[in-house]
Motif scaffolding. Structure first.
Motif, PDB file in Angstrom:
ATOM      1  N   UNK A 169       0.960  -1.456   0.059  1.00  0.00           N
ATOM      2  CA  UNK A 169       0.052   0.088  -0.195  1.00  0.00           C
ATOM      3  C   UNK A 169       0.732   1.322  -0.126  1.00  0.00           C
ATOM      4  N   UNK A 170       2.078   1.225   0.724  1.00  0.00           N
ATOM      5  CA  UNK A 170       2.959   2.314   0.650  1.00  0.00           C
ATOM      6  C   UNK A 170       3.308   2.456  -0.630  1.00  0.00           C
ATOM      7  N   UNK A 171       3.550   1.546  -1.341  1.00  0.00           N
ATOM      8  CA  UNK A 171       4.245   1.482  -2.590  1.00  0.00           C
ATOM      9  C   UNK A 171       3.144   2.353  -3.759  1.00  0.00           C
ATOM     10  N   UNK A 172       1.970   1.846  -3.626  1.00  0.00           N
ATOM     11  CA  UNK A 172       0.863   2.543  -4.379  1.00  0.00           C
ATOM     12  C   UNK A 172       0.706   3.841  -3.973  1.00  0.00           C
ATOM     13  N   UNK A 173       0.831   4.318  -2.620  1.00  0.00           N
ATOM     14  CA  UNK A 173       0.623   5.573  -2.377  1.00  0.00           C
ATOM     15  C   UNK A 173       1.672   6.681  -2.844  1.00  0.00           C
ATOM     16  N   UNK A 174       2.917   6.173  -2.811  1.00  0.00           N
ATOM     17  CA  UNK A 174       4.105   6.956  -3.349  1.00  0.00           C
ATOM     18  C   UNK A 174       4.009   6.968  -4.924  1.00  0.00           C
ATOM     19  N   UNK A 175       3.636   6.058  -5.583  1.00  0.00           N
ATOM     20  CA  UNK A 175       3.318   5.969  -6.919  1.00  0.00           C
ATOM     21  C   UNK A 175       2.349   7.203  -7.226  1.00  0.00           C
ATOM     22  N   UNK A 176       1.384   7.118  -6.611  1.00  0.00           N
ATOM     23  CA  UNK A 176       0.336   8.390  -6.950  1.00  0.00           C
ATOM     24  C   UNK A 176       0.692   9.748  -6.548  1.00  0.00           C
ATOM     25  N   UNK A 177       1.406   9.819  -5.229  1.00  0.00           N
ATOM     26  CA  UNK A 177       1.831  11.206  -5.063  1.00  0.00           C
ATOM     27  C   UNK A 177       3.037  11.711  -6.104  1.00  0.00           C
ATOM     28  N   UNK A 178       3.642  10.830  -6.853  1.00  0.00           N
ATOM     29  CA  UNK A 178       4.672  11.122  -7.581  1.00  0.00           C
ATOM     30  C   UNK A 178       3.973  11.444  -9.022  1.00  0.00           C
ATOM     31  N   UNK A 179       2.799  11.118  -9.188  1.00  0.00           N
ATOM     32  CA  UNK A 179       2.008  11.334 -10.377  1.00  0.00           C
ATOM     33  C   UNK A 179       1.035  12.441 -10.123  1.00  0.00           C
ATOM     34  N   UNK A 180       1.432  13.506  -9.234  1.00  0.00           N
ATOM     35  CA  UNK A 180       0.781  14.465  -8.824  1.00  0.00           C
ATOM     36  C   UNK A 180      -0.679  14.387  -8.069  1.00  0.00           C
ATOM     37  N   UNK A 181      -0.852  13.159  -7.495  1.00  0.00           N
ATOM     38  CA  UNK A 181      -2.029  13.120  -6.690  1.00  0.00           C
ATOM     39  C   UNK A 181      -2.053  14.020  -5.479  1.00  0.00           C
ATOM     40  N   UNK A 182      -2.907  14.377  -4.787  1.00  0.00           N
ATOM     41  CA  UNK A 182      -2.815  15.167  -3.572  1.00  0.00           C
ATOM     42  C   UNK A 182      -3.180  14.108  -2.478  1.00  0.00           C
ATOM     43  N   UNK A 183      -2.186  14.225  -1.467  1.00  0.00           N
ATOM     44  CA  UNK A 183      -2.477  13.083  -0.239  1.00  0.00           C
ATOM     45  C   UNK A 183      -3.656  12.877   0.256  1.00  0.00           C
ATOM     46  N   UNK A 184      -4.430  14.113   0.622  1.00  0.00           N
ATOM     47  CA  UNK A 184      -5.662  14.273   1.184  1.00  0.00           C
ATOM     48  C   UNK A 184      -6.690  13.372   0.169  1.00  0.00           C
ATOM     49  N   UNK A 185      -6.744  13.767  -1.199  1.00  0.00           N
ATOM     50  CA  UNK A 185      -7.566  13.150  -2.173  1.00  0.00           C
ATOM     51  C   UNK A 185      -7.300  11.828  -2.202  1.00  0.00           C
ATOM     52  N   UNK A 186      -5.959  11.124  -2.067  1.00  0.00           N
ATOM     53  CA  UNK A 186      -5.618   9.779  -2.217  1.00  0.00           C
ATOM     54  C   UNK A 186      -6.552   9.015  -1.101  1.00  0.00           C
ATOM     55  N   UNK A 187      -6.282   9.628   0.171  1.00  0.00           N
ATOM     56  CA  UNK A 187      -6.921   9.033   1.437  1.00  0.00           C
ATOM     57  C   UNK A 187      -8.400   9.012   1.369  1.00  0.00           C
ATOM     58  N   UNK A 188      -8.848  10.294   0.805  1.00  0.00           N
ATOM     59  CA  UNK A 188     -10.305  10.367   0.765  1.00  0.00           C
ATOM     60  C   UNK A 188     -11.069   9.135  -0.354  1.00  0.00           C
ATOM     61  N   UNK A 189     -10.237   9.011  -1.361  1.00  0.00           N
ATOM     62  CA  UNK A 189     -10.783   8.254  -2.259  1.00  0.00           C
ATOM     63  C   UNK A 189     -10.732   6.928  -2.120  1.00  0.00           C
ATOM     64  N   UNK A 190      -9.634   6.486  -0.954  1.00  0.00           N
ATOM     65  CA  UNK A 190      -9.577   5.312  -0.453  1.00  0.00           C
ATOM     66  C   UNK A 190     -10.310   5.038   0.369  1.00  0.00           C
ATOM     67  N   UNK A 191     -10.883   5.817   1.314  1.00  0.00           N
ATOM     68  CA  UNK A 191     -12.048   5.686   2.083  1.00  0.00           C
ATOM     69  C   UNK A 191     -13.290   5.382   1.413  1.00  0.00           C
ATOM     70  N   UNK A 192     -13.609   6.235   0.389  1.00  0.00           N
ATOM     71  CA  UNK A 192     -14.878   6.151  -0.456  1.00  0.00           C
ATOM     72  C   UNK A 192     -14.920   5.049  -1.046  1.00  0.00           C
ATOM     73  N   UNK A 193     -13.954   4.466  -1.634  1.00  0.00           N
ATOM     74  CA  UNK A 193     -14.294   2.974  -2.879  1.00  0.00           C
ATOM     75  C   UNK A 193     -14.325   1.984  -1.435  1.00  0.00           C
ATOM     76  N   UNK A 194     -13.764   1.955  -0.630  1.00  0.00           N
ATOM     77  CA  UNK A 194     -13.858   0.952   0.311  1.00  0.00           C
ATOM     78  C   UNK A 194     -15.332   0.843   1.049  1.00  0.00           C
ATOM     79  N   UNK A 195     -15.543   2.111   1.377  1.00  0.00           N
ATOM     80  CA  UNK A 195     -17.006   2.220   1.975  1.00  0.00           C
ATOM     81  C   UNK A 195     -18.204   1.698   0.818  1.00  0.00           C
ATOM     82  N   UNK A 196     -18.030   1.926  -0.472  1.00  0.00           N
ATOM     83  CA  UNK A 196     -18.760   1.384  -1.419  1.00  0.00           C
ATOM     84  C   UNK A 196     -18.644  -0.296  -1.436  1.00  0.00           C
TER      85      UNK A 196
END
Length: 295
Positions: A16-43
């Motif tokens: 999970x840490x690898x995927x988080x770092x990959x996304x931030x390296x591609x300009x993903x905002x850390x807050x948005x990454x966490x929010x999207x993770x929560x949202x998808x898991x909730x669904x």
């Protein structure tokens, strides 16, 4: 079941840490990454476990769940920010302190008094993590950097320290919620409340950038889905372990995921110092044995 959950958690968390770092390296905002993770898991929870919409839970459960989710949100966002701006080999050893923080909080909040063998095991895991993740060259680099800016005053180190403190507090309150329900119920509300809290944060701070982040989510959907899968497995495994083990011991055992990092580094990136890292890994395993057998 608990032993299997520990193994799964140790393997899934580094991914999970690898995927988080990959996304931030591609300009993903850390807050948005966490929010999207929560949202998808909730669904996913709502789609496959509709019976999780429980009523009749105690007020103490909701109180513990809200506090846990709040600290988890800050801890996760700070963690992703630290990983984006800092060097994992510098930030990694700091995470071992989470076990000590968790143990102290567990004493006061849950009355979990560690035994001598368990305490020794935690200290061995902390010591082993430093052997695994530090080398002479790295210490020279840190020393040179520290001459200009104190190590613990560096932004990424501050973020990592904040993340581990928030995460340890989250673990203690999450365990309290699990005791009052089940690991599965606590997982669902961890996702749902976390998603709600991050949406509020996004509405206050990302009014002009959330659309671009949504576009990035669609373009990087494979990495996002992989992140959600590994985070979901990691958190559910953590809940199962917390239900059956003191917080400090559980957080200490989770640090043995450094073993996976050692093997990944040697196998895929030909990292050096493998003997030193294996010795450190052996120390961590010894600490884990003390906790699980004698603690």
């Amino acid at each position: 079941m608990t032993s299997f959950a520990i193994l799964v958690r140790i393997l899934a968390n580094p991914l999970s840490n690898v995927f988080q770092k990959q996304l931030t390296q591609r300009s993903a905002n850390p807050l948005f990454v966490i929010s999207a993770t929560y949202g998808i898991l909730m669904l996913v929870c709502l789609a496959f476990w509709p019976q999780l919409r429980f009523t009749g839970l105690l007020f103490e459960f909701w109180q513990s769940m809200l506090i846990s989710s709040l600290f988890a949100m800050f801890g996760n966002v700070f963690l992703v920010k630290a990983m984006h701006t800092g060097d994992l080999s510098v930030l990694g050893p700091i995470n071992a302190y989470k076990a000590i923080v968790g143990m102290l909080i567990g004493v006061f909040l849950l009355n979990e008094i560690p035994g001598w063998w368990g305490l020794t095991g935690v200290l061995l895991i902390v010591a082993g993590s430093y052997i695994v993740l530090n080398d002479k060259q790295q210490r020279k680099e840190i020393s040179l950097q520290s001459e200009k800016v104190g190590l613990f005053r560096r932004p990424e180190v501050k973020l990592r320290l904040a993340a581990l403190v928030f995460s340890a507090i989250d673990g203690a309150f999450l365990k309290k919620a699990i005791i009052l329900s089940t690991p599965t119920i606590a997982f669902f509300y961890w996702c749902a409340i976390g998603f709600g809290l991050t949406l509020i944060w996004i509405s206050l701070t990302m009014r002009t950038t959330w659309r671009a982040q949504t576009t990035l989510l669609v373009s990087q959907k494979t990495t996002y889905l992989a992140l959600c899968a590994t985070v979901g497995v990691t958190q559910m495994a953590s809940n199962v372990v917390l239900a059956d083990m003191p917080v400090g011991y559980a957080l200490a055992l989770f640090q043995t995921s450094a073993l996976v990092s050692v093997l990944f580094g040697y196998q895929f990136f030909n990292e050096q110092g493998i003997l030193r890292k294996l010795i450190g890994a052996g120390v961590m395993v010894a600490g884990a044995v003390l906790i699980t057998v004698l603690g």
